[in-house]
Enzyme design. Structure first.
Site, mmCIF file in Angstrom:
data_model
loop_
_atom_site.group_PDB
_atom_site.id
_atom_site.type_symbol
_atom_site.label_atom_id
_atom_site.label_comp_id
_atom_site.label_asym_id
_atom_site.label_seq_id
_atom_site.Cartn_x
_atom_site.Cartn_y
_atom_site.Cartn_z
ATOM 1 N N HIS A 1 -3.918 -9.485 -0.945
ATOM 2 C CA HIS A 1 -4.022 -8.088 -0.532
ATOM 3 C C HIS A 1 -4.799 -7.945 0.780
ATOM 4 C CE1 HIS A 1 -3.903 -3.813 -0.829
ATOM 5 N NE2 HIS A 1 -5.214 -3.708 -0.811
ATOM 6 N N HIS B 1 -11.386 -2.194 7.197
ATOM 7 C CA HIS B 1 -11.445 -3.424 6.389
ATOM 8 C C HIS B 1 -11.683 -4.668 7.243
ATOM 9 C CE1 HIS B 1 -10.261 -0.934 3.100
ATOM 10 N NE2 HIS B 1 -9.063 -0.706 3.574
ATOM 11 N N ASP C 1 0.825 -1.210 0.000
ATOM 12 C CA ASP C 1 0.000 0.000 0.000
ATOM 13 C C ASP C 1 0.859 1.259 0.000
ATOM 14 O OD1 ASP C 1 -1.242 -2.356 1.457
ATOM 15 O OD2 ASP C 1 -3.021 -1.158 1.076
ATOM 16 N N VAL D 1 -4.898 -3.035 5.035
ATOM 17 C CA VAL D 1 -5.084 -2.274 6.269
ATOM 18 C C VAL D 1 -3.813 -1.460 6.494
ATOM 19 C CG1 VAL D 1 -5.540 -2.402 8.727
ATOM 20 C CG2 VAL D 1 -6.540 -4.102 7.175
ATOM 21 N N HIS D 2 -3.969 -0.144 6.647
ATOM 22 C CA HIS D 2 -2.792 0.728 6.693
ATOM 23 C C HIS D 2 -2.205 0.790 8.094
ATOM 24 C CE1 HIS D 2 -4.790 2.726 2.985
ATOM 25 N NE2 HIS D 2 -4.319 1.526 2.734
HETATM 26 FE FE LIG Z 1 -6.278 -1.894 -0.271
#
Ligand SMILES: [Fe+2]
Ligand SMILES: *[C@@H]1O[C@H](CO)[C@@H](O)[C@H](O)[C@H]1NC(C)=O
Ligand SMILES: *[C@@H]1O[C@H](CO)[C@@H](O)[C@H](O)[C@H]1NC(C)=O
Ligand SMILES: *[C@@H]1O[C@H](CO)[C@@H](O)[C@H](O)[C@H]1NC(C)=O
Ligand SMILES: *[C@@H]1O[C@H](CO)[C@@H](O)[C@H](O)[C@H]1NC(C)=O
Ligand SMILES: *[C@@H]1O[C@H](CO)[C@@H](O)[C@H](O)[C@H]1NC(C)=O
Ligand SMILES: *[C@@H]1O[C@H](CO)[C@@H](O)[C@H](O)[C@H]1NC(C)=O
Length: 469
Positions: A316, A326, A167, A354-355
């Site tokens: 992903h 998410h 990401d 997920v960041h």
């Molecule tokens: Fe994504």
């Protein structure tokens, strides 16, 4: 922490015979808080987006593995003024480019954007290049000569440093992540999807695919990145008349899917040194009877752990994620594939999306059968460790809403940006380290020695004794 170690010792003594086991040793929610700052993409005139000098100069150069065993490399680049020449000359030294490969070029339109000429060329017979391969493209106009290290021949004890980035996007934080990865160093990157985030700009401004290509070139032109497809690669926009999913991504980023008998570029496998890496697609069908399901079944049966002891999967969307962002999106794929992953003793499953950063213990959740009510993940030494590393630092900002309390399966989690390196030493041991951006390039914030599930299946490696916060 002393309590925790005691409990683990007891569990090891009592439960060595049973594969599935539970323990109350808690995971850690890191108290580290990164400074919240505006997340904007670097401006179009940022230094990292500079176009290489010279008429029709090849730009956005990137390489990825071109076959299943690391004896081929696919080189891609873009020219903007005219198509020019798609040939790549390559060889063992800059002045000895004695091999040639003929490439092709393509273009695409996206709403009112028209891409440059996107070239793809696969270099074969790399085993001829003992260590470094030099390659040149752009003949007739501006020739650029670059280089990469030829991947080692697969084998059980071939050491390899695999970079892990997800990401990424193209903010100032993305630039930090890439800079730190360059400093920690790796031989290749397993990229967990969501590359440019061009779709966050009006009309999915595809010029942002071009800027991302120029930004990432400083790493991906010199070592292969293995691509996982994320939701920001879908670019499905019927409101713009764009109804063919993955259009920009597939034109720009080829994958070696045919070499592993996959019918689609979104799921495939590669062998790298002592690792067999299986890339899955969260955004393609994976239910029973679908092409991806059938492919994975055959693929898992074909893995040779004597040759490549480290079995790694990537998708992903994470199967285990304790963040409200998410939350449970990866659940359908977990339900479909987790039993298969446990049965073949997958070592590690990497995800992005997920960041934030999260690492699980070795856990499984495969007992549930609708009526038995056994739907809690349990410690299971047969199972993979799940690592979410969607923390490249993109325009959407950090995922800062963890669920509370921290679930028992979660070993370590933190809402920060960073990257990781899996340093495979030999068939039994790999050293894993996650680097938080805020600490500078040399400080690892989460480290573990992983032992191989094929060669050391009963060793409990997922409860590290020592951690830094
Ligand atoms: Fe994504
Ligand atoms: C990105 O990072 C590189 C390497 O640290 C640096 O040279 C460059 O100036 C940075 N660019 C921006 C826009 O921050
Ligand atoms: C595409 O359309 C947008 C919005 O109408 C406009 O701002 C932009 O200049 C157009 N781009 C091209 C290449 O025509
Ligand atoms: C492309 O460049 C190579 C290397 O100079 C040359 O051998 C080849 O003939 C050129 N191809 C075309 C179509 O001009
Ligand atoms: C698996 O790999 C080993 C080591 O490279 C090799 O000796 C063996 O023949 C392979 N097995 C199969 C079934 O290909
Ligand atoms: C589900 O699990 C329960 C408890 O083990 C068992 O009694 C039942 O037969 C299982 N149901 C099916 C359909 O397998
Ligand atoms: C594998 O690497 C680990 C860590 O470096 C080392 O302790 C171990 O002795 C090595 N095993 C073999 C068989 O070389």
């Amino acid at each position: 922490m002393a309590m925790c170690s005691t409990i683990v010792v007891v569990v090891v003594l009592v439960a060595t015979a049973t594969a599935a086991e539970e323990t109350r040793c808690p995971g850690t929610t890191s108290s580290f808080r990164r400074k919240q700052a505006a997340m904007e993409d670097m401006p179009m005139d940022a230094d990292v987006f500079a176009v290489p000098p010279g008429p029709n100069a090849p730009q956005q150069v990137h390489i990825t593995l071109g076959d299943h065993a690391g004896t081929a490399m696919t080189v891609s680049w873009v020219t903007t003024e005219e198509a020019g020449n798609s040939t790549v000359l390559y060889g063992r030294a800059m002045d000895k480019l004695d091999m040639a490969a003929e490439g092709t070029h393509t273009r695409y339109k996206y709403y009112n954007y028209t891409s440059g000429f996107i070239h793809h060329c696969t270099l074969t017979n790399l085993e001829m290049c003992i260590r470094d391969s030099y390659y040149a493209m752009g003949f007739g106009h501006t020739v650029r000569t670059l280089w990469f290290t030829t991947p080692p021949r697969p084998g059980p004890d071939v050491p390899f440093r695999l970079g892990l980035i997800g990401d990424l996007g193209q903010t100032f934080h993305s630039n930090d992540t890439l800079t730190h990865y360059e400093a920690t160093g790796g031989d290749a990157v397993l990229f967990m999807g969501d590359l440019s985030y061009a779709d966050k700009h009006p009309l999915h401004d595809n010029n942002r695919w071009d800027t991302w290509g120029r930004f990432s070139e400083r790493s991906v032109a010199y070592q292969p990145w293995i691509w996982v497809t994320g939701n920001h690669e879908v670019d499905y926009a019927p409101e713009l008349g764009e109804t063919k999913p993955f259009k920009p991504f597939t034109h720009r980023y080829p994958t070696p899917h045919l070499a592993s008998d996959s019918p689609e570029p979104y799921w495939y496998s590669v062998k790298l040194a002592s690792a067999h890496i299986i890339v899955l697609s969260s955004y393609s069908a994976f239910a029973k009877y679908t092409p991806q399901y059938k492919w994975l079944e055959a693929e898992l049966a074909s893995v040779n752990r004597s040759e490549t002891p480290w079995l790694i999967m990537a998708s992903h969307s994470p199967w285990y994620n304790s963040n409200n962002f998410h939350y449970m999106e990866g659940e359908p794929m977990r339900v479909q594939f987790e039993q298969m992953a446990v049965d073949v003793r997958v070592d590690l499953v990497f995800s992005g999306h997920v960041h934030a950063y999260e690492r699980s213990f070795r856990v499984s959740n495969i007992r549930y059968n609708i009526t038995d009510g056994q739907c809690t993940p349990v410690r299971d030494r047969r199972a993979p460790v799940y690592i979410t590393i969607g923390d490249g630092g993109n325009i959407e900002g950090p995922a800062d809403e963890m669920t509370h309390p921290q679930p028992a399966y979660s070993a370590f989690r933190e809402d920060s940006f960073g990257h990781a390196v899996l340093d495979i030493k030999n068939r039994t041991h790999a050293y894993y380290a996650w680097y938080r951006n805020d600490d500078g390039a040399k400080v690892a914030a989460d480290t573990v020695w992983f032992t191989n599930r094929f060669h050391m299946p009963n060793h409990d490696d997922s409860t590290p004794k020592k951690r830094h916060y």
